[in-house]
Design a protein around this motif. Structure first.
Motif, PDB file in Angstrom:
ATOM      1  N   MET A   1      26.500 -37.449  10.356  1.00  0.00           N
ATOM      2  CA  MET A   1      25.520 -37.028   9.213  1.00  0.00           C
ATOM      3  C   MET A   1      26.054 -37.447   7.780  1.00  0.00           C
ATOM      4  SD  MET A   1      23.889 -33.624   8.541  1.00  0.00           S
ATOM      5  CE  MET A   1      23.080 -33.711   9.840  1.00  0.00           C
ATOM      6  N   PHE A   2      25.225 -38.302   7.058  1.00  0.00           N
ATOM      7  CA  PHE A   2      25.604 -38.661   5.736  1.00  0.00           C
ATOM      8  C   PHE A   2      24.534 -37.975   4.890  1.00  0.00           C
ATOM      9  CE2 PHE A   2      26.414 -41.257   2.184  1.00  0.00           C
ATOM     10  CZ  PHE A   2      27.595 -41.242   1.837  1.00  0.00           C
ATOM     11  N   VAL A   3      25.058 -37.340   3.693  1.00  0.00           N
ATOM     12  CA  VAL A   3      24.006 -36.711   2.822  1.00  0.00           C
ATOM     13  C   VAL A   3      24.220 -37.575   1.550  1.00  0.00           C
ATOM     14  CG1 VAL A   3      23.381 -34.695   1.634  1.00  0.00           C
ATOM     15  CG2 VAL A   3      23.927 -34.636   3.946  1.00  0.00           C
ATOM     16  N   VAL A   4      23.041 -37.830   0.743  1.00  0.00           N
ATOM     17  CA  VAL A   4      23.263 -38.348  -0.595  1.00  0.00           C
ATOM     18  C   VAL A   4      22.469 -37.450  -1.526  1.00  0.00           C
ATOM     19  CG1 VAL A   4      22.721 -40.221  -2.195  1.00  0.00           C
ATOM     20  CG2 VAL A   4      23.413 -40.774   0.002  1.00  0.00           C
ATOM     21  N   ILE A   5      23.410 -36.629  -2.419  1.00  0.00           N
ATOM     22  CA  ILE A   5      22.713 -35.696  -3.440  1.00  0.00           C
ATOM     23  C   ILE A   5      22.727 -36.640  -4.941  1.00  0.00           C
ATOM     24  CG2 ILE A   5      22.982 -33.677  -4.698  1.00  0.00           C
ATOM     25  CD1 ILE A   5      24.874 -32.898  -2.254  1.00  0.00           C
ATOM     26  N   PHE A   6      21.520 -36.786  -5.341  1.00  0.00           N
ATOM     27  CA  PHE A   6      21.292 -37.300  -6.634  1.00  0.00           C
ATOM     28  C   PHE A   6      21.074 -36.024  -7.729  1.00  0.00           C
ATOM     29  CE2 PHE A   6      19.643 -40.872  -3.891  1.00  0.00           C
ATOM     30  CZ  PHE A   6      20.259 -41.799  -4.722  1.00  0.00           C
ATOM     31  N   GLY A   7      21.906 -36.247  -8.618  1.00  0.00           N
ATOM     32  CA  GLY A   7      21.628 -34.894  -9.534  1.00  0.00           C
ATOM     33  C   GLY A   7      22.227 -35.472 -11.009  1.00  0.00           C
ATOM     34  N   ARG A   8      22.319 -34.397 -11.723  1.00  0.00           N
ATOM     35  CA  ARG A   8      22.660 -34.592 -13.092  1.00  0.00           C
ATOM     36  C   ARG A   8      23.698 -33.579 -13.697  1.00  0.00           C
ATOM     37  NH1 ARG A   8      20.278 -31.044 -16.475  1.00  0.00           N
ATOM     38  NH2 ARG A   8      18.556 -30.089 -15.722  1.00  0.00           N
ATOM     39  N   PRO A   9      24.477 -33.849 -14.908  1.00  0.00           N
ATOM     40  CA  PRO A   9      25.553 -32.852 -15.272  1.00  0.00           C
ATOM     41  C   PRO A   9      24.654 -31.617 -15.990  1.00  0.00           C
ATOM     42  CG  PRO A   9      25.918 -35.121 -16.072  1.00  0.00           C
ATOM     43  CD  PRO A   9      24.639 -35.046 -15.401  1.00  0.00           C
ATOM     44  N   GLY A  10      25.115 -30.650 -15.578  1.00  0.00           N
ATOM     45  CA  GLY A  10      24.736 -29.271 -16.238  1.00  0.00           C
ATOM     46  C   GLY A  10      23.417 -28.705 -15.537  1.00  0.00           C
ATOM     47  N   CYS A  11      23.069 -29.525 -14.233  1.00  0.00           N
ATOM     48  CA  CYS A  11      22.140 -28.707 -13.429  1.00  0.00           C
ATOM     49  C   CYS A  11      22.664 -27.646 -12.431  1.00  0.00           C
ATOM     50  CB  CYS A  11      21.394 -29.785 -12.916  1.00  0.00           C
ATOM     51  SG  CYS A  11      20.441 -29.492 -11.293  1.00  0.00           S
ATOM     52  N   PRO A  12      22.198 -26.307 -12.547  1.00  0.00           N
ATOM     53  CA  PRO A  12      22.994 -25.454 -11.640  1.00  0.00           C
ATOM     54  C   PRO A  12      22.453 -25.669 -10.299  1.00  0.00           C
ATOM     55  CG  PRO A  12      20.877 -24.461 -12.996  1.00  0.00           C
ATOM     56  CD  PRO A  12      21.302 -25.926 -13.640  1.00  0.00           C
ATOM     57  N   PHE A  13      21.360 -26.155  -9.838  1.00  0.00           N
ATOM     58  CA  PHE A  13      20.967 -26.548  -8.566  1.00  0.00           C
ATOM     59  C   PHE A  13      21.511 -27.663  -7.971  1.00  0.00           C
ATOM     60  CE2 PHE A  13      17.321 -24.156 -10.190  1.00  0.00           C
ATOM     61  CZ  PHE A  13      17.054 -23.057  -8.874  1.00  0.00           C
ATOM     62  N   CYS A  14      22.058 -28.612  -8.787  1.00  0.00           N
ATOM     63  CA  CYS A  14      22.797 -29.905  -8.496  1.00  0.00           C
ATOM     64  C   CYS A  14      24.020 -29.376  -8.226  1.00  0.00           C
ATOM     65  CB  CYS A  14      22.782 -30.909  -9.461  1.00  0.00           C
ATOM     66  SG  CYS A  14      21.266 -31.274  -9.934  1.00  0.00           S
ATOM     67  N   VAL A  15      24.848 -28.510  -9.082  1.00  0.00           N
ATOM     68  CA  VAL A  15      25.989 -27.894  -8.826  1.00  0.00           C
ATOM     69  C   VAL A  15      26.161 -27.169  -7.486  1.00  0.00           C
ATOM     70  CG1 VAL A  15      27.782 -26.315  -9.441  1.00  0.00           C
ATOM     71  CG2 VAL A  15      26.559 -27.844 -11.074  1.00  0.00           C
TER      72      VAL A  15
END
Length: 88
Positions: A1-15
């Motif tokens: 299984m391979f997961v890709v997470i698109f996020g941004r700096p400073g985003c608590p949900f991304c962290v």
């Protein structure tokens, strides 16, 4: 299984999503992920919407084996149900 997470700096949900993915990678041989910092990669909201296939209001946007599942909440629910993740 391979997961890709698109996020941004400073985003608590991304962290949080990235932390869950790191935990899963440590505990499962069948799990790997890539975190994509949309700011560092120069990915705009419009670019992300094309990838997701619908309007995007928030990050993270998460794909499991190239299928869009949603954000951090959806990823947590999927991981708890299917991968044995026990999130705090």
């Amino acid at each position: 299984m391979f997961v890709v997470i698109f996020g941004r700096p400073g985003c608590p949900f991304c962290v949080r999503a990235k932390e869950h993915a790191e935990t899963l990678k440590e505990n499962r041989d069948d799990f790997n992920f890539r975190y994509v910092d949309i700011h560092a990669e120069g990915i705009s909201k419009a670019d992300l919407e094309k990838t997701v296939g619908k309007p995007v209001e928030t990050v993270p946007q998460i794909f499991i084996d190239q299928e869009h599942i949603g954000g951090c909440t959806e990823f947590e629910a999927y991981a708890k149900e299917n991968l044995g993740l026990y999130a705090e």
